[in-house]
Design a protein around this motif. Structure first.
Motif, PDB file in Angstrom:
ATOM      1  N   GLU A   1      11.619  -2.926  -9.664  1.00  0.00           N
ATOM      2  CA  GLU A   1      10.411  -3.477  -9.048  1.00  0.00           C
ATOM      3  C   GLU A   1      10.586  -4.936  -8.621  1.00  0.00           C
ATOM      4  N   LEU A   2      11.655  -5.580  -9.045  1.00  0.00           N
ATOM      5  CA  LEU A   2      11.865  -6.998  -8.765  1.00  0.00           C
ATOM      6  C   LEU A   2      11.844  -7.329  -7.266  1.00  0.00           C
ATOM      7  N   PRO A   3      12.510  -6.548  -6.403  1.00  0.00           N
ATOM      8  CA  PRO A   3      12.433  -6.869  -4.967  1.00  0.00           C
ATOM      9  C   PRO A   3      10.996  -6.859  -4.434  1.00  0.00           C
ATOM     10  N   GLN A   4      10.153  -5.985  -4.975  1.00  0.00           N
ATOM     11  CA  GLN A   4       8.761  -5.948  -4.537  1.00  0.00           C
ATOM     12  C   GLN A   4       8.027  -7.216  -4.960  1.00  0.00           C
ATOM     13  N   LEU A   5       8.370  -7.757  -6.112  1.00  0.00           N
ATOM     14  CA  LEU A   5       7.757  -9.008  -6.556  1.00  0.00           C
ATOM     15  C   LEU A   5       8.104 -10.141  -5.582  1.00  0.00           C
ATOM     16  N   PHE A   6       9.336 -10.160  -5.096  1.00  0.00           N
ATOM     17  CA  PHE A   6       9.720 -11.151  -4.087  1.00  0.00           C
ATOM     18  C   PHE A   6       8.898 -10.956  -2.817  1.00  0.00           C
ATOM     19  N   ASN A   7       8.627  -9.703  -2.449  1.00  0.00           N
ATOM     20  CA  ASN A   7       7.796  -9.431  -1.267  1.00  0.00           C
ATOM     21  C   ASN A   7       6.372  -9.947  -1.468  1.00  0.00           C
ATOM     22  N   VAL A   8       5.865  -9.894  -2.700  1.00  0.00           N
ATOM     23  CA  VAL A   8       4.537 -10.452  -2.994  1.00  0.00           C
ATOM     24  C   VAL A   8       4.570 -11.958  -2.795  1.00  0.00           C
ATOM     25  N   LEU A   9       5.598 -12.612  -3.321  1.00  0.00           N
ATOM     26  CA  LEU A   9       5.705 -14.063  -3.184  1.00  0.00           C
ATOM     27  C   LEU A   9       5.836 -14.485  -1.723  1.00  0.00           C
ATOM     28  N   LYS A  10       6.484 -13.650  -0.906  1.00  0.00           N
ATOM     29  CA  LYS A  10       6.618 -13.931   0.532  1.00  0.00           C
ATOM     30  C   LYS A  10       5.321 -13.660   1.288  1.00  0.00           C
TER      31      LYS A  10
ATOM     32  N   ASP B   1       4.308 -10.472   2.014  1.00  0.00           N
ATOM     33  CA  ASP B   1       4.409  -9.179   2.687  1.00  0.00           C
ATOM     34  C   ASP B   1       3.686  -8.067   1.924  1.00  0.00           C
ATOM     35  N   MET B   2       3.524  -8.253   0.615  1.00  0.00           N
ATOM     36  CA  MET B   2       2.858  -7.264  -0.241  1.00  0.00           C
ATOM     37  C   MET B   2       1.862  -8.001  -1.126  1.00  0.00           C
ATOM     38  N   SER B   3       0.968  -7.219  -1.752  1.00  0.00           N
ATOM     39  CA  SER B   3       0.058  -7.778  -2.743  1.00  0.00           C
ATOM     40  C   SER B   3       0.353  -7.104  -4.080  1.00  0.00           C
ATOM     41  N   LEU B   4      -0.217  -7.647  -5.151  1.00  0.00           N
ATOM     42  CA  LEU B   4      -0.016  -6.998  -6.449  1.00  0.00           C
ATOM     43  C   LEU B   4      -0.733  -5.660  -6.498  1.00  0.00           C
TER      44      LEU B   4
ATOM     45  N   THR C   1       1.159  -1.926  -7.170  1.00  0.00           N
ATOM     46  CA  THR C   1       0.401  -0.847  -7.799  1.00  0.00           C
ATOM     47  C   THR C   1      -0.876  -0.665  -6.993  1.00  0.00           C
ATOM     48  N   ASP C   2      -1.488   0.507  -7.152  1.00  0.00           N
ATOM     49  CA  ASP C   2      -2.764   0.701  -6.460  1.00  0.00           C
ATOM     50  C   ASP C   2      -3.892   0.712  -7.479  1.00  0.00           C
ATOM     51  N   VAL C   3      -5.087   0.971  -7.042  1.00  0.00           N
ATOM     52  CA  VAL C   3      -6.263   0.879  -7.900  1.00  0.00           C
ATOM     53  C   VAL C   3      -6.292   1.988  -8.959  1.00  0.00           C
ATOM     54  N   SER C   4      -5.747   3.154  -8.672  1.00  0.00           N
ATOM     55  CA  SER C   4      -5.835   4.307  -9.581  1.00  0.00           C
ATOM     56  C   SER C   4      -5.373   4.018 -11.001  1.00  0.00           C
ATOM     57  N   PRO C   5      -4.151   3.507 -11.219  1.00  0.00           N
ATOM     58  CA  PRO C   5      -3.722   3.256 -12.583  1.00  0.00           C
ATOM     59  C   PRO C   5      -4.587   2.216 -13.282  1.00  0.00           C
TER      60      PRO C   5
ATOM     61  N   ARG D   1      -5.193   5.978   8.536  1.00  0.00           N
ATOM     62  CA  ARG D   1      -5.507   4.931   9.513  1.00  0.00           C
ATOM     63  C   ARG D   1      -6.100   3.682   8.836  1.00  0.00           C
ATOM     64  N   GLU D   2      -7.090   3.855   7.980  1.00  0.00           N
ATOM     65  CA  GLU D   2      -7.706   2.713   7.277  1.00  0.00           C
ATOM     66  C   GLU D   2      -6.760   2.130   6.233  1.00  0.00           C
ATOM     67  N   ILE D   3      -6.062   2.993   5.529  1.00  0.00           N
ATOM     68  CA  ILE D   3      -5.149   2.541   4.469  1.00  0.00           C
ATOM     69  C   ILE D   3      -4.077   1.628   5.047  1.00  0.00           C
ATOM     70  N   LEU D   4      -3.545   1.998   6.214  1.00  0.00           N
ATOM     71  CA  LEU D   4      -2.442   1.244   6.795  1.00  0.00           C
ATOM     72  C   LEU D   4      -2.865  -0.123   7.327  1.00  0.00           C
ATOM     73  N   LYS D   5      -4.149  -0.392   7.385  1.00  0.00           N
ATOM     74  CA  LYS D   5      -4.631  -1.708   7.795  1.00  0.00           C
ATOM     75  C   LYS D   5      -4.504  -2.725   6.659  1.00  0.00           C
ATOM     76  N   ARG D   6      -4.298  -2.243   5.447  1.00  0.00           N
ATOM     77  CA  ARG D   6      -4.237  -3.099   4.266  1.00  0.00           C
ATOM     78  C   ARG D   6      -2.786  -3.446   3.917  1.00  0.00           C
ATOM     79  N   ARG D   7      -2.604  -4.562   3.245  1.00  0.00           N
ATOM     80  CA  ARG D   7      -1.280  -4.952   2.776  1.00  0.00           C
ATOM     81  C   ARG D   7      -0.895  -4.050   1.601  1.00  0.00           C
ATOM     82  N   PRO D   8       0.315  -3.469   1.611  1.00  0.00           N
ATOM     83  CA  PRO D   8       0.722  -2.592   0.499  1.00  0.00           C
ATOM     84  C   PRO D   8       0.848  -3.378  -0.794  1.00  0.00           C
ATOM     85  N   GLY D   9       0.720  -2.673  -1.910  1.00  0.00           N
ATOM     86  CA  GLY D   9       0.793  -3.325  -3.211  1.00  0.00           C
ATOM     87  C   GLY D   9       1.839  -2.724  -4.122  1.00  0.00           C
TER      88      GLY D   9
END
Length: 90
Positions: free
Chosen positions: A34-43, A45-48, A77-81, A67-75
């Motif tokens: 998951e470390l590369p994704q953390l770097f993407n958050v810091l940049k 490009d992604m959210s937590l 984790t998502d809300v479900s967990p 369509r609506e989902i793709l308008k948001r910044r990927p994370g």
């Protein structure tokens, strides 16, 4: 993953997937993968927390739903967990 993993199975992995190498299993066990994704958050490009990135084939199949989902910044984790109470909850 082994070489040509996408040709040897599904586009997603599950527990016991033989395409995951020994090193890959260790990386997943300690969440180092998951470390590369953390770097993407810091940049920025992604959210937590946000929609998880999806395989393009699934997005194409359910384009209207995504369509609506793709308008948001990927994370990472998502809300479900988070809303289900996390690990150990009934």
């Amino acid at each position: 993953m082994v070489v040509d993993a996408e040709k040897k199975g599904l586009r997603i992995t599950s527990g016991g997937d033989r395409r995951v190498t020994k090193v890959g299993k260790m990386l997943k066990k300690f969440k180092i993968d998951e470390l590369p994704q953390l770097f993407n958050v810091l940049k920025g490009d992604m959210s937590l927390v946000g929609p998880r990135p999806e395989v393009e084939e699934y997005v194409t199949l359910y384009e209207e739903d995504y369509r609506e989902i793709l308008k948001r910044r990927p994370g990472i984790t998502d809300v479900s967990p988070l809303s289900s109470g996390g690990r150990g909850s009934p």
